[in-house]
Structures are given as C-alpha cells and as structure tokens.
Design a protein around this motif. Structure first.
Motif, short mmCIF file in Angstrom:
data_model
loop_
_atom_site.label_atom_id
_atom_site.label_comp_id
_atom_site.label_asym_id
_atom_site.label_seq_id
_atom_site.Cartn_x
_atom_site.Cartn_y
_atom_site.Cartn_z
N TRP A 145 29.58 50.68 -63.48
CA TRP A 145 29.09 49.40 -63.98
C TRP A 145 28.42 49.59 -65.34
O TRP A 145 27.64 50.53 -65.54
CB TRP A 145 28.06 48.80 -63.02
CG TRP A 145 28.64 48.32 -61.72
CD1 TRP A 145 28.77 49.04 -60.57
CD2 TRP A 145 29.16 47.01 -61.45
NE1 TRP A 145 29.33 48.25 -59.60
CE2 TRP A 145 29.58 47.01 -60.10
CE3 TRP A 145 29.30 45.85 -62.21
CZ2 TRP A 145 30.14 45.87 -59.51
CZ3 TRP A 145 29.85 44.72 -61.62
CH2 TRP A 145 30.26 44.74 -60.28
N THR B 112 38.47 42.32 -63.69
CA THR B 112 37.10 42.45 -64.19
C THR B 112 36.12 41.80 -63.22
O THR B 112 36.38 40.70 -62.72
CB THR B 112 36.97 41.79 -65.58
OG1 THR B 112 37.92 42.38 -66.47
CG2 THR B 112 35.57 41.96 -66.15
N THR B 113 35.02 42.48 -62.97
CA THR B 113 33.99 41.95 -62.09
C THR B 113 32.68 41.84 -62.85
O THR B 113 32.30 42.76 -63.59
CB THR B 113 33.78 42.86 -60.86
OG1 THR B 113 35.02 43.06 -60.19
CG2 THR B 113 32.79 42.26 -59.89
N ARG C 130 28.56 40.83 -62.26
CA ARG C 130 27.49 40.47 -61.32
C ARG C 130 26.17 40.39 -62.07
O ARG C 130 26.01 40.96 -63.16
CB ARG C 130 27.40 41.47 -60.17
CG ARG C 130 26.94 42.86 -60.52
CD ARG C 130 26.98 43.74 -59.25
NE ARG C 130 26.45 45.07 -59.49
CZ ARG C 130 26.49 46.07 -58.59
NH1 ARG C 130 27.04 45.85 -57.41
NH2 ARG C 130 25.97 47.25 -58.87
#
Length: 515
Positions: A394, A347-348, A350
């Motif tokens: 995203w 998992t990212t 930002r």
C-alpha cells in the motif's frame, strides 16, 4: 458503484508483457500518416515518430549507452521530445525527466542523484538520430522505464522508480477508461487498443481526437496522459509553447478540438480570458483535469461553455506512475462535482484513520492509501523514505480524502497542508473553495501561520478580480459561511499565486512569505 463502471469493460485488464517503447511502435503501425504532433506549423506523423525514435535508440546504443543506463532529457515540449523519450525507452535505457526551467545547480543535482550517463537537449536529437537505420526495434521490457522526480511542492524532490510494467499499466488504465477500450498487441509487438465500448457512450472514435497540449512532458501527468495515452488513442496533439489563453481558444475553435486537458490553473486562465464567451467549444466532448482539485464554480462554468463535454477529474501522484482514480468518462456515468472519481482497473483505494486506528467508516476523512500495479517500487537511493510510504504493497499518499457510498473519492487536502487550531482540524481546501466562488477573487490559496497560543491560524493569499477589492469584505463573506474555528484570520493580496510547472500551488513559497 456497478452502474458507474465503464459498460462493457472488465474490472481487471490483461496487460501485455511489453516495454513502454511498444506504445510508439503500435501507434506508428496503426496511425501511420496521421499527424501525431503539430508545433508552429511543423508536423510529425505517427509513422515518422516511430522511425525517428528507432534511429534515436540506435544512436544512443552506438554512443555507448547500455540497457539500464539513465538518460536525462532536459527540454521543453517540442517535436524532439517524443523522439528522445520513446527512443530512450526503445534502447532499454531509463528516462529521467528534468525540468528545463530548473536552475543549473538544482538540475545538476537531480541529474547526479539519478546517476544519469547522458543529458539530452532538443538540439542533440537530430545529431543522435543521424546516420542510423529506422527499421523495427524490439522494445525491451525489463528494468526501469522512468526515474521520475516528485514535484517537491511540500519538501525535497525524490526519484520515483517506475519499471516498464508500471508505465504500460498506467497508460493503458487511463487510455482504456477514457475510450472504452481493451489492450491489444499487433503482429510487430506494438501496443494498441481495441475500442469495444458503445459509440453512444464514448462518442470520439480512436484515431479522431484533436487536442491542444500545454502539460509539460517532464511531469508525470504530461508523460502519461499528455503523451502515452494520446499515442495509444491516435490523438493529434497541437503544441503551444506557452499559455496564451486567446491563442489556445482560437486554436480550439479553428481545429474543432475534441477534448481539453490540464491542471485547474489552465482552466482558470481560459475562463478569465474575455474571448471564451465568443469561442465555439461545441466540438469538445471531454474535459479532463488533474494535479489539483477543480473548484466547483469552475466546473459549473466549463459545463455551461462546453455543454456537450463530459467533465472528468482524476487523482494521482508520481508515486503511482501518474494516477489511480478517474471520473467515469462514458456519457451515462455519474459525474459528481468535487469528486475525483472511482479507482481504476486493478486499483484499490482505502481511507485510513489519521490516528493509526485502521480504516475509517464510509464518508469519514482519513489518509488515502492506494494499492495497484502502478504503485512505484520505491524512491531511488532513499530506503528510509520508501519505508515511510510503502506498507505491505500500500502507498500512503499523504493526502486526506473521503470515499462515499458509491466508491467515489474526494480529496479534502494534503496531510501536510492541514492546519491544527486549538486541536481542531482545519482543511485549507474548504476555505479555498469559498474563495474560488467569490466574485471578487480571481485566485486564492490558504496556508497556516504558526501561533504559539492556538497552533496555526488560517491565512489566505488572494489575487483580486478587480481593483478596489477590500480585504475586510472578502474576509467577512468567507467567514460567515464557516464555523468559528475555521475562520480566516488574514487576507494578503498578491498579484499571482505561485504554482509548479504542473499547476500545483507551491504552498511552501507562501508559507515562506509569512516568516
């Protein structure tokens, strides 16, 4: 950040290609006669759950439900719920959770929007199971597992499309993170775990945890964390029909529960109960919270009452199946009060500028964007709404957050809750933290009142902690701690703060009181 990553676990997990029904199959095979759920003295074991779910699946198929059909479950937490949930998944149908407390018109509209072919109530479950075999059934892995509706705390509710892989992935992400485990599959295709982490770091072995659960299973946090994760870890779950803090604390001590989980509203109620200072919580090794940020004062009180427990907050939303981040649960990990943890496996996260200028610098506020295998495929029948929140894989969450230098995420507020006062951003959560720490405040929430001259004025709804509390005293105490443009302009005393079934404050209802 590397020192805070669960020791011995990789950054990426190997997710088996199985359907979500394999969770029940694996638990039945592994945990057998161990109690899975206990309610009002009645018990269902893991093996019994598996066999009943298989009978329910065959009953659905015999009744004309076909793989891919939507099946609405409209029932409270009860022993029939997991039978119907896993049976629906094993039949290859799509689970549509419906809050049983919804007004009839709202429930009917949601069921119609989901194109559900059947609506199941608790009383229907034994009849559907009756007369069908309980042998192994292959858990299908195609199509949607969940069509879960958002809480609608800030607007209309939308159906979130979650394939089987999403449900399997997110359940494993949290189960492995919480127990120091890796995914595995048994010889029957059942999903299970291999606990590889050090017992000094994760002190509760698989198959030994006991919890009291009040999180509604029709909500994402309940379905994933309060159902799937508990089956994967072999946890015995005691169901309470309603929040009775004294009864909860009595069971916590009597059963020597090993963990406590829920929304901050649950912990606020427990902390307000006089019995808590006399309750032995020394058996508790893990306290988890989600749905809304925990006030710092609450974290400190829980830590004092359950000194052996790791306190871990998570963050997510229905659009990521359930969640995306979690505080380290291993004992040597860093636990930062006020933060909701690190991004999970694969998992990212930002933080993007609110002005559309791209990512912000470390430590700066912006909108939280998430990418990972648990992100939804879209909103059911809402392509425009889907396009508004999904960009190149995203998810734009609508939450305002900060990532620190160690990769920990803090949620500052909802983008829709942020106030604009003379062009300045005012974050209600900052004021709510101050209210939570005030000795005369039992609960509080802040919303904006439109004002043509300045934009919006912060107004607090407050439940006083005792009789005789004066508005001016609370107002002055809070306002002396903030800069001028953030000051509260009004306090309204109320008997309760409205919350959803999942424990999230319903700010739209508070705003309506300002009209």
């Amino acid at each position: 950040m590397s020192s805070n990553w669960p020791p011995g676990l990789p950054r990426s997990l190997d997710y088996p290609e199985v359907g979500a029904g394999a969770i029940a199959l694996g638990a039945a095979n592994r945990w057998g006669d161990r109690p899975a759920f206990i309610r009002a003295g009645e018990t269902i074991t893991f093996a019994e759950l598996g066999s009943r779910a298989a009978r329910f699946a065959r009953g659905l198929l015999a009744g004309g439900v076909r793989p891919g059909d939507r099946v609405a479950l409209r029932m409270p937490n009860c022993l029939e719920f997991p039978v119907a949930y896993y049976g629906t998944l094993l039949a290859g149908a799509t689970f549509v959770p419906v809050n049983p407390l919804l007004p009839e018109a709202a429930a009917a509209a949601q069921i119609a929007d989901a194109d559900a072919v059947r609506t199941i109530h608790a009383a229907d479950v034994p009849r559907i199971c009756d007369g069908h075999s309980d042998g192994p059934i292959d858990p299908p892995a195609t199509g949607l597992a969940h069509l879960a509706y958002t809480g609608g705390t800030t607007g209309d509710s939308k159906g979130v499309c979650l394939p089987h892989r999403n449900v399997v992935v997110n359940s494993l992400q949290y189960a492995c993170w919480a127990s120091g485990s890796l995914p595995d599959v048994d010889t029957d295709g059942g999903l299970t775990l291999d606990q590889v982490g050090s017992p000094e770091e994760w002190v509760t072995p698989l198959g030994e945890a006991v919890v009291v659960n009040l999180t509604p299973w029709f909500h994402a946090m309940g379905t994933i964390a309060g159902l799937n994760v508990l089956l994967l870890t072999g946890t015995t779950t005691v169901l309470h029909d309603r929040l009775d803090p004294a009864a909860y604390l009595a069971d916590a001590e009597r059963l020597r529960i090993t963990s406590m989980g829920g929304a901050p509203a649950l912990f606020a109620a427990l902390l307000a109960c006089p019995d808590i200072v006399r309750t032995d919580l020394s058996s508790v090794r893990l306290i988890t919270s989600g749905a809304a940020p925990m006030p710092l004062e609450m974290i400190e009180r829980l830590r004092a009452l359950a000194p052996e427990a790791v306190i871990a907050e998570g963050y997510g939303l229905t659009e990521v199946t359930m969640g995306a981040t979690m505080t380290p649960t291993h004992r040597s990990g860093t636990h930062k009060p006020g933060a909701v943890g690190l991004p999970l496996f694969d998992t990212t996260v930002r933080i993007m500028s609110l002005d559309g200028d791209g990512p912000v610098a470390t430590g700066e506020r912006g909108e939280v964007w998430i990418r990972g295998p648990q992100v939804m495929t879209g909103y059911h029948g809402r392509p425009d709404a889907t396009a508004d929140v999904l960009t190149d894989g995203w998810l734009r969450t609508g939450d305002i957050g900060i990532l620190d230098a160690d990769g920990y995420l803090s949620i500052v507020d909802r983008l829709k809750d942020m106030l604009l006062y003379k062009g300045y951003n005012v974050y209600p959560r900052e004021l709510e933290e101050l209210l939570a720490a005030h000795p005369d405040v039992a609960a509080g929430a802040v919303v904006g009142r439109p004002d043509p001259a300045v934009g919006e004025l912060p107004v607090a709804f407050v439940v006083p902690a005792r009789a005789g509390v004066r508005e001016s005293d609370v107002l002055d105490d809070v306002n002396r701690q903030v800069v001028a443009y953030k000051r509260l302009r009004e306090i309204r005393f109320v008997s309760t703060i409205p919350v959803s079934a999942a424990g999230k404050i319903l700010k739209r209802e508070l705003r309506a009181q300002l009209d």
